[in-house]
Design an enzyme around this catalytic site. Structure first.
Site, short mmCIF file in Angstrom:
data_model
loop_
_atom_site.label_atom_id
_atom_site.label_comp_id
_atom_site.label_asym_id
_atom_site.label_seq_id
_atom_site.Cartn_x
_atom_site.Cartn_y
_atom_site.Cartn_z
N HIS A 1 -51.62 -88.16 29.84
CA HIS A 1 -52.31 -89.38 30.26
C HIS A 1 -52.83 -90.17 29.06
CE1 HIS A 1 -55.96 -91.61 31.61
NE2 HIS A 1 -55.13 -91.99 32.56
N GLU B 1 -59.73 -95.48 22.24
CA GLU B 1 -59.27 -95.26 23.61
C GLU B 1 -60.04 -94.15 24.32
OE1 GLU B 1 -56.94 -97.22 26.31
OE2 GLU B 1 -57.26 -97.60 24.16
N GLU C 1 -50.11 -92.30 27.71
CA GLU C 1 -49.89 -93.49 28.54
C GLU C 1 -50.73 -94.66 28.05
OE1 GLU C 1 -51.54 -94.79 32.86
OE2 GLU C 1 -50.79 -92.73 32.67
N HIS C 2 -51.94 -94.38 27.56
CA HIS C 2 -52.81 -95.44 27.06
C HIS C 2 -52.40 -95.89 25.65
CE1 HIS C 2 -56.31 -95.59 29.95
NE2 HIS C 2 -55.65 -94.55 30.40
N GLU D 1 -62.58 -94.66 32.74
CA GLU D 1 -61.61 -94.48 33.81
C GLU D 1 -61.93 -93.23 34.62
OE1 GLU D 1 -56.79 -93.75 34.44
OE2 GLU D 1 -57.57 -94.30 32.46
#
Length: 584
Positions: free
Chosen positions: A191, A264, A194-195, A271
């Site tokens: 994940h 990030e 993905e960022h 999130e």
């Protein structure tokens, strides 16, 4: 005006008139006969052939998908009027009567495919304007017309053409790697990648990437699941080359900048806070933790907070080099496209992917082991109680997969605030009628989640604190009856309704290009082929009441379940008292 010229009756004119009669006989309009042969371009032909092949599909289910007519092969009906603006004849025949005769002769050479002349396509007898394959290429994308090409390095390219009137397509890369492939130490890496992928490459800055996408009017996105990672773009057909190059760039040339990694972390933490506010997401994560305790499927997709704070650029690079190999990747596309062009672009930008991992890290996932345990998280600040129960389900390729889909639809879902869900006497499901009878439950939804070697079948409900115990008791009593094959909760009409509803849901999902593309990518990773809709519908039609009873007995009768509870759950009984055996 002058009198019309009478056609000559001399012997010299006899042969042409004989040829004219022969032509009329040859091109005479066929009579409507029940059961007459249909045109290969007719939707009715496709439906008829699909049903004829259903039995054969069930027998030869393990073979690669053949070109089977598709139930949704509905050729777009187009208006094609036969315009007769000029009739050219010899000077001797240039009369009004001869003109009428020629028009009648030409009109007999056409026949109508369909019932309404103004909304159907005209076919010349003996020479169809569209052959079967050409019709599929021009008017629609059928699963049996999905084309797949494997590159030299093992990467697969699968495409499906949608009608020519469509000007857009969805293009993506499906990777056989998700959170279950991670270890406890790097859980959350997939994940995190993905960022970071969108934060710049060796050829583009983050700003340049955003401008390139916006200038095309495209949409670029990604998501991570427990078994797959997906990067996809929605764009115009003319930009397919740019889209392929951008996807290749962000996946193969990402900078993985250390500064971007640090920035990030806070984004992912925010999130996580948003995900935890979504009660269904939170309760299903807790349920996986209970059902697969200590295993890869039991870990969350985002990873724990300590991992998000500590994952480094090296961890991300190692994950890419370990799992992003060509045989584990599928380039899928659906929409207005040409398969040969997509293959050429994929070969240009993806031929450099290695076939095998270049690291020493394990490339496979740990085996899933279902553990019938519970996870409870009391939160009095949450005004409702949220409970999820699940039993061990089937993997993607199990013979029980389709009957479980029917069973899931049969149990269904219910929401007190939705009038269409029905009430105590009108809800279609026996469980919904029982829960609607009192103030026991706000809503429930049934789920059937499949993985490569495991699955979860169960139900999630939200209830008021004072009614949660009664709602769980009613639910477990229902599943006990379902496992026992009780006629009160499992009847022939229930199965017929569930099958019809399931087929309608599957067909309606194919209206979106993104969903078609997702089905292509996912199915090639799970089944190693594209599963035709005709085959899936045939499998559903073949499910009988006895099949559903046998499936319910196999997975529910006497089996232990996993459970997760969150919110105001002080009034919920102990986990041991929730077993279905206590409600016989």
């Amino acid at each position: 005006g002058a009198a019309p010229t009478v056609p000559p009756t001399s012997p010299q004119r006899a042969r042409p008139r004989a040829r004219s009669r022969q032509s009329r006989r040859r091109f005479a309009r066929p009579k409507r006969v029940v059961g007459a042969t249909l045109s290969p371009c007719s939707p009715r032909y496709a439906l008829k052939k699909s049903m004829q092949h259903s039995a054969q599909l069930l027998v030869e289910i393990s073979k690669p998908a053949a070109a089977v007519p598709h139930p949704r092969c509905v050729v777009r009906r187009r208006i094609e009027r036969h315009r007769r603006t000029q009739v050219i004849g010899s000077p001797r025949e240039d009369t009004a009567a001869q003109r009428q005769r020629q028009l009648r002769r030409r009109s007999r050479r056409w026949r109508i495919c369909g019932r309404r002349r103004s909304t159907t396509m005209l076919l010349r007898r003996g020479a169809p304007l569209l052959r079967r394959a050409a019709a599929a290429r021009r008017f629609g994308a059928l699963p049996e017309f999905t084309e797949c090409t494997t590159l030299a390095n093992g990467l697969r390219v699968a495409t499906e053409r949608i009608p020519a009137e469509c000007e857009t397509l969805t293009l993506g890369v499906w990777i056989d790697a998700g959170s279950r492939y991670e270890a406890a130490s790097n859980n959350g890496a997939a994940h995190f990648l993905e960022h970071i992928a969108f934060k710049g490459t060796t050829t583009r800055t983050q700003r340049a990437l955003e401008v390139a996408i916006e200038d095309m009017g495209a949409h670029l996105n990604a998501y991570t699941s427990r078994e797959q990672t997906v990067y996809y773009a929605k764009l115009f057909r003319r930009d397919v080359g740019v889209g392929m190059e951008i996807l290749s760039d962000i996946l193969q040339n990402s900078l993985l900048d250390a500064g971007a990694v640090e920035r990030e972390r806070d984004v992912i933490m925010r999130e996580m806070e948003e995900v935890n506010k979504q009660h269904e997401e939170l309760i299903l994560d807790l349920l996986h933790e209970a059902a697969y305790r200590g295993g890869g499927l039991g870990r969350t997709i985002l990873g724990p907070e300590e991992n998000i704070r500590s994952i480094s650029r090296t961890d991300l690079k190692n994950y890419v080099e370990t799992h992003y190999t060509a045989p584990r990747m599928v380039v899928a596309a659906a929409g207005a496209l040409d398969h040969g062009e997509v293959v050429e672009l994929a070969d240009r930008y993806w031929s450099g992917r290695p076939r095998e991992s270049v690291t020493d890290f394990p490339v496979d996932f740990d085996a899933a082991r279902f553990t019938p345990t519970e996870v409870r998280r009391l939160d009095e600040a949450e005004p409702r109680a949220h409970v999820a129960v699940a039993w061990a389900g089937s993997e993607w390729t199990s013979a029980y997969a389709v009957p479980l889909m029917v069973l899931q639809t049969l149990v269904g879902q219910w929401d007190r605030l939705n009038p269409a869900s029905g009430g105590a006497s009108t809800a279609p499901s026996a469980l919904a009628r029982a829960l609607a009878a009192g103030d026991k439950c706000h809503s429930y939804v049934t789920f059937n989640t499949c993985y490569k070697d495991a699955g979860l079948f169960g139900l999630y409900l939200a209830a008021p604190p004072e009614g949660v115990d009664a709602a769980v008791a009613e639910t477990m009593a229902y599943f006990q009856k379902l496992g026992a094959g009780d006629d009160a909760v499992l009847r022939d009409d229930d199965v017929a309704r569930a099958k019809a509803q399931l087929k309608a849901n599957l067909i309606s999902q194919l209206d979106a290009l993104a969903h078609v593309c997702e089905e292509i990518g996912r199915q090639f990773l799970t089944y190693e082929r594209r599963l035709p809709l005709a085959e899936l519908l045939a499998r559903i039609d073949a499910v009988s009441l006895e099949d559903v009873r046998a499936t319910a007995e196999h997975y529910l009768a006497g089996a232990g379940h996993a459970q997760a509870a969150y919110g105001s759950i002080a009034g919920l009984r102990k986990f041991e008292d929730c077993h279905t055996g206590n409600f016989s």
